[in-house]
Design a protein around this motif. Structure first.
Motif, PDB file in Angstrom:
ATOM      1  N   GLN A  60       0.836  -1.215   0.000  1.00  0.00           N
ATOM      2  CA  GLN A  60       0.000   0.000   0.000  1.00  0.00           C
ATOM      3  C   GLN A  60       0.863   1.255   0.000  1.00  0.00           C
ATOM      4  O   GLN A  60       0.444   2.295   0.498  1.00  0.00           O
ATOM      5  N   LEU A  61       2.058   1.139  -0.567  1.00  0.00           N
ATOM      6  CA  LEU A  61       2.961   2.270  -0.697  1.00  0.00           C
ATOM      7  C   LEU A  61       3.168   2.606  -2.172  1.00  0.00           C
ATOM      8  O   LEU A  61       3.358   1.709  -2.996  1.00  0.00           O
ATOM      9  N   ILE A  62       3.107   3.880  -2.484  1.00  0.00           N
ATOM     10  CA  ILE A  62       3.453   4.363  -3.818  1.00  0.00           C
ATOM     11  C   ILE A  62       4.586   5.362  -3.672  1.00  0.00           C
ATOM     12  O   ILE A  62       4.536   6.256  -2.817  1.00  0.00           O
ATOM     13  N   ALA A  63       5.621   5.198  -4.474  1.00  0.00           N
ATOM     14  CA  ALA A  63       6.774   6.092  -4.424  1.00  0.00           C
ATOM     15  C   ALA A  63       6.626   7.185  -5.475  1.00  0.00           C
ATOM     16  O   ALA A  63       6.183   6.931  -6.601  1.00  0.00           O
ATOM     17  N   LEU A  64       6.987   8.400  -5.076  1.00  0.00           N
ATOM     18  CA  LEU A  64       7.043   9.527  -6.000  1.00  0.00           C
ATOM     19  C   LEU A  64       8.469  10.058  -5.987  1.00  0.00           C
ATOM     20  O   LEU A  64       8.967  10.499  -4.949  1.00  0.00           O
ATOM     21  N   VAL A  65       9.134   9.977  -7.135  1.00  0.00           N
ATOM     22  CA  VAL A  65      10.514  10.460  -7.254  1.00  0.00           C
ATOM     23  C   VAL A  65      10.497  11.728  -8.090  1.00  0.00           C
ATOM     24  O   VAL A  65      10.245  11.680  -9.302  1.00  0.00           O
ATOM     25  N   VAL A  66      10.734  12.871  -7.454  1.00  0.00           N
ATOM     26  CA  VAL A  66      10.730  14.145  -8.168  1.00  0.00           C
ATOM     27  C   VAL A  66      12.156  14.552  -8.517  1.00  0.00           C
ATOM     28  O   VAL A  66      13.120  14.041  -7.938  1.00  0.00           O
ATOM     29  N   ALA A  67      12.271  15.490  -9.453  1.00  0.00           N
ATOM     30  CA  ALA A  67      13.593  15.866  -9.954  1.00  0.00           C
ATOM     31  C   ALA A  67      14.268  16.941  -9.112  1.00  0.00           C
ATOM     32  O   ALA A  67      15.495  17.007  -9.057  1.00  0.00           O
ATOM     33  N   ASP A  68      13.476  17.780  -8.444  1.00  0.00           N
ATOM     34  CA  ASP A  68      14.080  18.880  -7.677  1.00  0.00           C
ATOM     35  C   ASP A  68      13.053  19.415  -6.705  1.00  0.00           C
ATOM     36  O   ASP A  68      12.226  20.266  -7.055  1.00  0.00           O
ATOM     37  N   LEU A  69      13.086  18.950  -5.465  1.00  0.00           N
ATOM     38  CA  LEU A  69      12.078  19.335  -4.483  1.00  0.00           C
ATOM     39  C   LEU A  69      12.183  20.808  -4.099  1.00  0.00           C
ATOM     40  O   LEU A  69      11.226  21.381  -3.572  1.00  0.00           O
ATOM     41  N   ALA A  70      13.326  21.427  -4.360  1.00  0.00           N
ATOM     42  CA  ALA A  70      13.459  22.859  -4.098  1.00  0.00           C
ATOM     43  C   ALA A  70      12.677  23.694  -5.112  1.00  0.00           C
ATOM     44  O   ALA A  70      12.398  24.867  -4.869  1.00  0.00           O
ATOM     45  N   PRO A  72       9.416  24.886  -6.656  1.00  0.00           N
ATOM     46  CA  PRO A  72       8.021  24.902  -6.193  1.00  0.00           C
ATOM     47  C   PRO A  72       7.073  24.118  -7.089  1.00  0.00           C
ATOM     48  O   PRO A  72       6.032  23.652  -6.628  1.00  0.00           O
ATOM     49  N   PHE A  73       7.425  23.951  -8.364  1.00  0.00           N
ATOM     50  CA  PHE A  73       6.576  23.150  -9.253  1.00  0.00           C
ATOM     51  C   PHE A  73       6.468  21.722  -8.726  1.00  0.00           C
ATOM     52  O   PHE A  73       5.380  21.146  -8.667  1.00  0.00           O
ATOM     53  N   PHE A  74       7.607  21.139  -8.317  1.00  0.00           N
ATOM     54  CA  PHE A  74       7.588  19.762  -7.826  1.00  0.00           C
ATOM     55  C   PHE A  74       6.997  19.679  -6.424  1.00  0.00           C
ATOM     56  O   PHE A  74       6.416  18.651  -6.051  1.00  0.00           O
ATOM     57  N   ALA A  75       7.128  20.749  -5.642  1.00  0.00           N
ATOM     58  CA  ALA A  75       6.455  20.779  -4.346  1.00  0.00           C
ATOM     59  C   ALA A  75       4.945  20.723  -4.541  1.00  0.00           C
ATOM     60  O   ALA A  75       4.228  20.047  -3.780  1.00  0.00           O
ATOM     61  N   LYS A  76       4.450  21.404  -5.562  1.00  0.00           N
ATOM     62  CA  LYS A  76       3.019  21.356  -5.860  1.00  0.00           C
ATOM     63  C   LYS A  76       2.612  19.956  -6.329  1.00  0.00           C
ATOM     64  O   LYS A  76       1.526  19.475  -5.996  1.00  0.00           O
ATOM     65  N   LEU A  77       3.482  19.312  -7.089  1.00  0.00           N
ATOM     66  CA  LEU A  77       3.226  17.925  -7.512  1.00  0.00           C
ATOM     67  C   LEU A  77       3.114  17.010  -6.300  1.00  0.00           C
ATOM     68  O   LEU A  77       2.217  16.165  -6.233  1.00  0.00           O
ATOM     69  N   TRP A  88      -7.002   6.968  -2.848  1.00  0.00           N
ATOM     70  CA  TRP A  88      -6.980   5.581  -3.332  1.00  0.00           C
ATOM     71  C   TRP A  88      -6.615   4.592  -2.222  1.00  0.00           C
ATOM     72  O   TRP A  88      -6.532   3.392  -2.480  1.00  0.00           O
ATOM     73  N   GLY A  89      -6.371   5.071  -1.016  1.00  0.00           N
ATOM     74  CA  GLY A  89      -6.043   4.182   0.097  1.00  0.00           C
ATOM     75  C   GLY A  89      -4.583   3.799   0.179  1.00  0.00           C
ATOM     76  O   GLY A  89      -4.233   2.802   0.812  1.00  0.00           O
ATOM     77  N   TYR A  90      -3.707   4.606  -0.441  1.00  0.00           N
ATOM     78  CA  TYR A  90      -2.266   4.333  -0.415  1.00  0.00           C
ATOM     79  C   TYR A  90      -1.550   5.405   0.391  1.00  0.00           C
ATOM     80  O   TYR A  90      -2.076   6.494   0.632  1.00  0.00           O
ATOM     81  N   SER A  91      -0.334   5.105   0.787  1.00  0.00           N
ATOM     82  CA  SER A  91       0.555   6.084   1.392  1.00  0.00           C
ATOM     83  C   SER A  91       1.676   6.417   0.417  1.00  0.00           C
ATOM     84  O   SER A  91       2.037   5.598  -0.426  1.00  0.00           O
ATOM     85  N   LEU A  92       2.219   7.640   0.562  1.00  0.00           N
ATOM     86  CA  LEU A  92       3.192   8.136  -0.402  1.00  0.00           C
ATOM     87  C   LEU A  92       4.594   8.159   0.197  1.00  0.00           C
ATOM     88  O   LEU A  92       4.801   8.637   1.311  1.00  0.00           O
ATOM     89  N   VAL A  93       5.550   7.622  -0.559  1.00  0.00           N
ATOM     90  CA  VAL A  93       6.970   7.710  -0.217  1.00  0.00           C
ATOM     91  C   VAL A  93       7.592   8.717  -1.177  1.00  0.00           C
ATOM     92  O   VAL A  93       7.535   8.542  -2.395  1.00  0.00           O
ATOM     93  N   ILE A  94       8.182   9.789  -0.641  1.00  0.00           N
ATOM     94  CA  ILE A  94       8.686  10.879  -1.467  1.00  0.00           C
ATOM     95  C   ILE A  94      10.209  10.828  -1.532  1.00  0.00           C
ATOM     96  O   ILE A  94      10.880  10.740  -0.501  1.00  0.00           O
ATOM     97  N   CYS A  95      10.740  10.905  -2.743  1.00  0.00           N
ATOM     98  CA  CYS A  95      12.186  10.915  -2.961  1.00  0.00           C
ATOM     99  C   CYS A  95      12.542  12.084  -3.877  1.00  0.00           C
ATOM    100  O   CYS A  95      11.779  12.435  -4.774  1.00  0.00           O
ATOM    101  N   ASN A  96      13.717  12.649  -3.670  1.00  0.00           N
ATOM    102  CA  ASN A  96      14.183  13.786  -4.452  1.00  0.00           C
ATOM    103  C   ASN A  96      15.525  13.446  -5.098  1.00  0.00           C
ATOM    104  O   ASN A  96      16.516  13.226  -4.404  1.00  0.00           O
ATOM    105  N   SER A  97      15.546  13.406  -6.419  1.00  0.00           N
ATOM    106  CA  SER A  97      16.798  13.068  -7.112  1.00  0.00           C
ATOM    107  C   SER A  97      17.719  14.270  -7.271  1.00  0.00           C
ATOM    108  O   SER A  97      18.905  14.099  -7.564  1.00  0.00           O
ATOM    109  N   ASP A  98      17.173  15.480  -7.126  1.00  0.00           N
ATOM    110  CA  ASP A  98      17.958  16.708  -7.268  1.00  0.00           C
ATOM    111  C   ASP A  98      18.626  16.777  -8.635  1.00  0.00           C
ATOM    112  O   ASP A  98      19.732  17.309  -8.771  1.00  0.00           O
ATOM    113  N   GLU A  99      17.948  16.258  -9.645  1.00  0.00           N
ATOM    114  CA  GLU A  99      18.428  16.255 -11.039  1.00  0.00           C
ATOM    115  C   GLU A  99      19.750  15.498 -11.193  1.00  0.00           C
ATOM    116  O   GLU A  99      20.507  15.747 -12.134  1.00  0.00           O
ATOM    117  N   LYS A 100      20.031  14.550 -10.295  1.00  0.00           N
ATOM    118  CA  LYS A 100      21.292  13.811 -10.339  1.00  0.00           C
ATOM    119  C   LYS A 100      21.013  12.323 -10.581  1.00  0.00           C
ATOM    120  O   LYS A 100      20.329  11.683  -9.779  1.00  0.00           O
TER     121      LYS A 100
END
Length: 343
Positions: A60-70, A72-77, A88-100
């Motif tokens: 029940q985990l879904i991962a979201l990997v964003v490109a740059d959490l700094a 604000p566009f990705f913060a809104k995502l 949907w009854g899931y929990s979110l795991v958030i990861c930040n690649s920092d464009e690397k």
């Protein structure tokens, strides 16, 4: 904290009977069912959701990997994704690649160990993507968000980047501008490449092309765009209008203008693709195209849940949203541009 063994002992039944009552997985006589339910209430027993998910083969985990959490566009995502996954009854795991790319690979490895049911990925390492697989070697359902990986067979949700840039550039051209420059994103990404292509297409349709020194990469970073804008604005023959490929880079460019005493749109017009929270408070208001980010996020999650619930080999689905042009006060007719930038 009570365990299933405590419930079984109190009710005078086996742990298998308790499990059957809780999961409704087998017939249990009304008498035994009542005894188990009474024991559960008396002991305030709460079954382990983790254990139940593992038994079902789901985390029940879904991962979201964003490109740059700094950015604000990705913060809104992230904000939109948290609301959508909870619905949907899931929990979110958030990861930040920092464009690397190295960060992205590390996060994806971690996601595999967490047994996430699916991944929404803003890809960074677009040159070497392979289908994500869990520790058992099974493919993890994945949706790419915002960026397309050439040749990849993953579901994607994107914006029409070419159309976004073409709309903005045509608006500047209609105002009479011919010396149009651009601060682009990284051209190895479909977002950066598509937005530059859209600008070039709009200019070429009118028999124009930008001067090579007027097109610079801002790497989708505010600080880089700030430095690039300072360089562009201090050229002997600077552009009279500037198309910036992202909202966060537009902030950097406008900061450079303010520090140099360059008036907008008196000295130069500026417009961008996409927006960021709070940009509506800028003066002058920025002319830009906007992403329907909430709708895009909901669609990405819908595609992902569909893959999770019904794994199949059906062809990848590519959903492309159309941007909308929002006209502010950051652009003006060429005739109004001061003589020093109109020579």
């Amino acid at each position: 904290m009570a365990t299933i063994r405590d419930v079984a002992q109190t009710a005078g039944v086996s742990t298998a009977t308790v499990s059957a009552v809780m999961n409704e997985s087998a017939y249990v006589s009304p008498e035994l069912r009542a005894r188990v339910q009474t024991a559960i209430r008396e002991l305030h027993y709460e079954p382990s959701q983790v254990a139940r998910n593992l038994k079902r083969g789901r985390s029940q985990l879904i991962a979201l990997v964003v490109a740059d959490l700094a950015n604000p566009f990705f913060a809104k995502l992230v904000h939109a994704a948290e609301a959508a996954t909870a619905a949907w009854g899931y929990s979110l795991v958030i990861c930040n690649s920092d464009e690397k790319p190295d960060n992205e690979r590390r996060h994806l490895a971690r996601i595999r160990t967490l047994s996430c049911d699916g991944v929404i990925l803003v890809p960074v390492d677009v040159a070497s993507h392979q289908p994500q697989r869990n520790l058992e070697g099974l493919q993890i359902p994945t949706v790419h968000f915002g960026r397309v990986v050439d040749g990849d067979k993953t579901d994607t949700v994107t914006i029409d980047n070419v159309s976004a840039a073409r709309q903005v550039t045509n608006y500047l051209l209609d105002l009479g501008h011919r010396r149009i420059g651009s601060i682009t994103g990284p051209l190895h990404l479909t977002t950066g490449r598509g937005r530059l292509d859209g600008m070039l297409q709009a200019m070429q349709a009118r028999g124009l092309e930008p001067a090579p020194e007027h097109v610079r990469s801002g790497e989708f970073r505010e600080d880089v765009a700030y430095s690039v804008a300072r360089e562009l604005l201090t050229l002997p023959n600077p552009p009279t209008a500037l198309y910036v490929a992202s909202g966060v880079m537009a902030l950097g460019a406008m900061r450079a203008m303010a520090e140099l005493g360059v008036e907008c749109p008196g000295d130069i017009s500026i417009a961008s693709t996409d927006t960021i929270p709070g940009i509506g408070g800028l003066r002058p208001r920025l002319t830009r195209t906007e992403h329907p980010i909430v709708d895009m996020t909901n669609e990405a999650l819908r595609l992902l849940i569909d893959r999770i619930n019904q794994p199949s080999d059906q062809p990848p689905r590519n959903v492309v949203f159309q941007p909308s042009l929002v006209v502010g006060e950051s652009c003006g007719p060429l005739a109004h541009v001061k003589t020093k930038l109109n020579t």
